[in-house]
Scaffold this motif. Sequence first.
Motif, mmCIF file in Angstrom:
data_model
loop_
_atom_site.group_PDB
_atom_site.id
_atom_site.type_symbol
_atom_site.label_atom_id
_atom_site.label_comp_id
_atom_site.label_asym_id
_atom_site.label_seq_id
_atom_site.Cartn_x
_atom_site.Cartn_y
_atom_site.Cartn_z
ATOM 1 N N UNK A 69 0.828 -1.204 0.000
ATOM 2 C CA UNK A 69 0.000 0.000 0.000
ATOM 3 C C UNK A 69 0.865 1.258 0.000
ATOM 4 N N UNK A 70 1.966 1.231 0.757
ATOM 5 C CA UNK A 70 2.874 2.387 0.781
ATOM 6 C C UNK A 70 3.471 2.623 -0.601
ATOM 7 N N UNK A 71 3.841 1.537 -1.295
ATOM 8 C CA UNK A 71 4.383 1.676 -2.643
ATOM 9 C C UNK A 71 3.337 2.281 -3.578
ATOM 10 N N UNK A 72 2.099 1.831 -3.444
ATOM 11 C CA UNK A 72 1.038 2.324 -4.322
ATOM 12 C C UNK A 72 0.498 3.678 -3.941
ATOM 13 N N UNK A 73 0.746 4.133 -2.706
ATOM 14 C CA UNK A 73 0.211 5.420 -2.251
ATOM 15 C C UNK A 73 0.722 6.578 -3.100
ATOM 16 N N UNK A 74 1.893 6.398 -3.705
ATOM 17 C CA UNK A 74 2.422 7.408 -4.621
ATOM 18 C C UNK A 74 1.391 7.763 -5.690
ATOM 19 N N UNK A 75 0.725 6.751 -6.220
ATOM 20 C CA UNK A 75 -0.169 6.964 -7.351
ATOM 21 C C UNK A 75 -1.484 7.608 -6.934
ATOM 22 N N UNK A 76 -1.819 7.536 -5.647
ATOM 23 C CA UNK A 76 -3.016 8.220 -5.158
ATOM 24 C C UNK A 76 -2.839 9.723 -5.284
ATOM 25 N N UNK A 77 -1.726 10.241 -4.766
ATOM 26 C CA UNK A 77 -1.454 11.668 -4.895
ATOM 27 C C UNK A 77 -1.251 12.080 -6.338
ATOM 28 N N UNK A 121 5.616 7.103 6.252
ATOM 29 C CA UNK A 121 6.082 6.674 4.934
ATOM 30 C C UNK A 121 4.971 6.830 3.897
ATOM 31 N N UNK A 122 3.757 6.442 4.247
ATOM 32 C CA UNK A 122 2.623 6.557 3.326
ATOM 33 C C UNK A 122 2.352 8.025 3.005
ATOM 34 N N UNK A 123 2.443 8.894 3.999
ATOM 35 C CA UNK A 123 2.223 10.328 3.777
ATOM 36 C C UNK A 123 3.258 10.884 2.805
ATOM 37 N N UNK A 124 4.527 10.530 3.008
ATOM 38 C CA UNK A 124 5.569 11.011 2.096
ATOM 39 C C UNK A 124 5.359 10.476 0.676
ATOM 40 N N UNK A 125 4.878 9.241 0.560
ATOM 41 C CA UNK A 125 4.626 8.682 -0.762
ATOM 42 C C UNK A 125 3.476 9.412 -1.472
ATOM 43 N N UNK A 126 2.434 9.767 -0.720
ATOM 44 C CA UNK A 126 1.336 10.536 -1.302
ATOM 45 C C UNK A 126 1.840 11.909 -1.755
ATOM 46 N N UNK A 127 2.656 12.560 -0.911
ATOM 47 C CA UNK A 127 3.203 13.876 -1.253
ATOM 48 C C UNK A 127 4.116 13.793 -2.474
ATOM 49 N N UNK A 128 4.871 12.696 -2.593
ATOM 50 C CA UNK A 128 5.734 12.529 -3.759
ATOM 51 C C UNK A 128 4.892 12.445 -5.027
ATOM 52 N N UNK A 129 3.777 11.720 -4.942
ATOM 53 C CA UNK A 129 2.884 11.640 -6.098
ATOM 54 C C UNK A 129 2.291 12.985 -6.459
ATOM 55 N N UNK A 130 1.890 13.761 -5.444
ATOM 56 C CA UNK A 130 1.345 15.100 -5.696
ATOM 57 C C UNK A 130 2.396 15.985 -6.361
ATOM 58 N N UNK A 131 3.634 15.899 -5.876
ATOM 59 C CA UNK A 131 4.707 16.731 -6.430
ATOM 60 C C UNK A 131 4.993 16.380 -7.889
ATOM 61 N N UNK A 132 4.928 15.080 -8.222
ATOM 62 C CA UNK A 132 5.283 14.647 -9.568
ATOM 63 C C UNK A 132 4.101 14.661 -10.533
ATOM 64 N N UNK A 133 2.900 14.908 -10.043
ATOM 65 C CA UNK A 133 1.696 14.863 -10.882
ATOM 66 C C UNK A 133 1.856 15.760 -12.107
ATOM 67 N N UNK A 134 1.548 15.210 -13.255
ATOM 68 C CA UNK A 134 1.602 15.979 -14.493
ATOM 69 C C UNK A 134 2.891 15.831 -15.260
ATOM 70 N N UNK A 135 3.901 15.149 -14.681
ATOM 71 C CA UNK A 135 5.187 15.074 -15.376
ATOM 72 C C UNK A 135 5.080 14.318 -16.696
ATOM 73 N N UNK A 136 4.634 13.059 -16.661
ATOM 74 C CA UNK A 136 4.585 12.273 -17.890
ATOM 75 C C UNK A 136 3.634 12.855 -18.930
ATOM 76 N N UNK A 137 2.367 13.169 -18.582
ATOM 77 C CA UNK A 137 1.507 13.759 -19.621
ATOM 78 C C UNK A 137 2.032 15.102 -20.103
ATOM 79 N N UNK A 138 2.717 15.836 -19.232
ATOM 80 C CA UNK A 138 3.309 17.102 -19.655
ATOM 81 C C UNK A 138 4.387 16.897 -20.697
ATOM 82 N N UNK A 139 5.233 15.898 -20.485
ATOM 83 C CA UNK A 139 6.285 15.601 -21.456
ATOM 84 C C UNK A 139 5.681 15.052 -22.743
ATOM 85 N N UNK A 140 4.663 14.197 -22.626
ATOM 86 C CA UNK A 140 4.006 13.670 -23.827
ATOM 87 C C UNK A 140 3.363 14.799 -24.633
ATOM 88 N N UNK A 141 2.750 15.758 -23.941
ATOM 89 C CA UNK A 141 2.178 16.909 -24.636
ATOM 90 C C UNK A 141 3.279 17.727 -25.303
#
Length: 453
Positions: A69-77, A121-141
């Motif tokens: 769950x901690x590993x996947x929490x990144x993708x929630x954020x 750990x789960x909180x930091x993983x969620x925050x990491x996902x929030x921080x990185x949100x938009x990177x891949x679609x931004x590069x694809x665009x």
Amino acid sequence: MSSASVPEPARPAPLDESLIDRGVALARRRLIPVLVLMYVFSYLDRLNLSYAEPSISRTLELSATVFGFAAGAFFLGYALLEVPSNLILYRVGARKWLTRIMITWGAVSMLSALSWDATSLIVFRVLLGIAEAGFLPGVLFLLTQWFPKRERGRATALLFAGPLIAGVMGGPLAGLLLGLDGVAGLHGWQWLFLVEGLPAVVVGLWAAWRLPNHPGEAEWLDAETAQAMRAAIAEEAAAMRGRERLSLGRALRDRRVLLLAAIYLCYSLVSNGVTFWLAALVGQLGQLSTALFSVLIMIPTLVAAIGLLFFGRYAGRTANSRGLLLVGLLIGIVGLSAAAVLPPGLSLVAVAAASFGASGLLPVFWELPARLLTGRAAAGGIAMINSIGQLGGLVGPTLVGALKESTGSLGPAFLLLAGVLVFAALLTLLVRLPRSESESSPLPPVRLETETS
């Protein structure tokens, strides 16, 4: 009384293909390596948790389910802010927004070294996902602003080499950093977070001044070449609008876009379900040296790189992208089904075969939304597809962890993941793409739109 003849509207001058080819070649040499490097750091900061699993689970007393769950929490954020992030990128420009994304995700990755229990750990993983949100679609665009359709598949394939490079170098690098356990009173996994988060901050600062939003901003392109590249991109966008124009609101509700999002959700669930537990699969081979462990964990990644280059060569150049996508899914289905019933050594080989198809289909898949959407609708639509898809990253590792904990084996999990790819293949059969460019009606003169810097 004779009437004056009405002059025909002026047609746009034919594009200079030699200039476009020269500009594309320069972009592959000057722009793509930077984007790949950024993607490498992105994946290192995502995957470092999987390499640290044994030590961090022991230190923080995590069960297999909690770690999953901690590993996947990144993708929630990540999923929560994907669409708004890409719409901001469309407004302010890729350079500014990708800079913000990289600096904040690097900082959060480094701060993850402060984790003291499962919750933190789960909180930091969620925050990491929030921080990185938009990177891949931004590069694809961003790629849609640089590469015409016939070259975009190859460029996308090169971009997706980033995660594979991260997979190849991640294991040995993680082994070195985890070996620093006890230095300066820190655990090895803390050194892993600290050291691998720093490069993202550094590259982000570089991008603030050097990353061009479009060919017109690239100092390594002459004005004539940049103009020809932008005209080619604008002409293709006009052709798409001539066949079917989707607003942002319609794009987010379009049945085909939703089907693509569901397909990517299946892919992400399977990919992350395998990736975050690959170390556990290799661990089933028994006591291994650090060097041998690093070599074995790289095998699926290296085979995936071959698949990426193989499929990427045809993406964007074939009229049957959907058929090519189905081929990749079929290879993944067969590989994971075999991995479910074979002993650990052969199971690793089967997972590598599945990776050939599953990773290879990525440049093919991302050609599909690029053929449906343009402009702001492309920014929002691509982000939504990736956003929904990334939820698979939350489910995949957690699901595999729960099945492994309840059955004591990865076999049932691999069989379930193969079933998910079967469902993705069925969804792919439902996707209907627009008519080809050759069937479209005559186009109006091309007008270059002003890009936001």
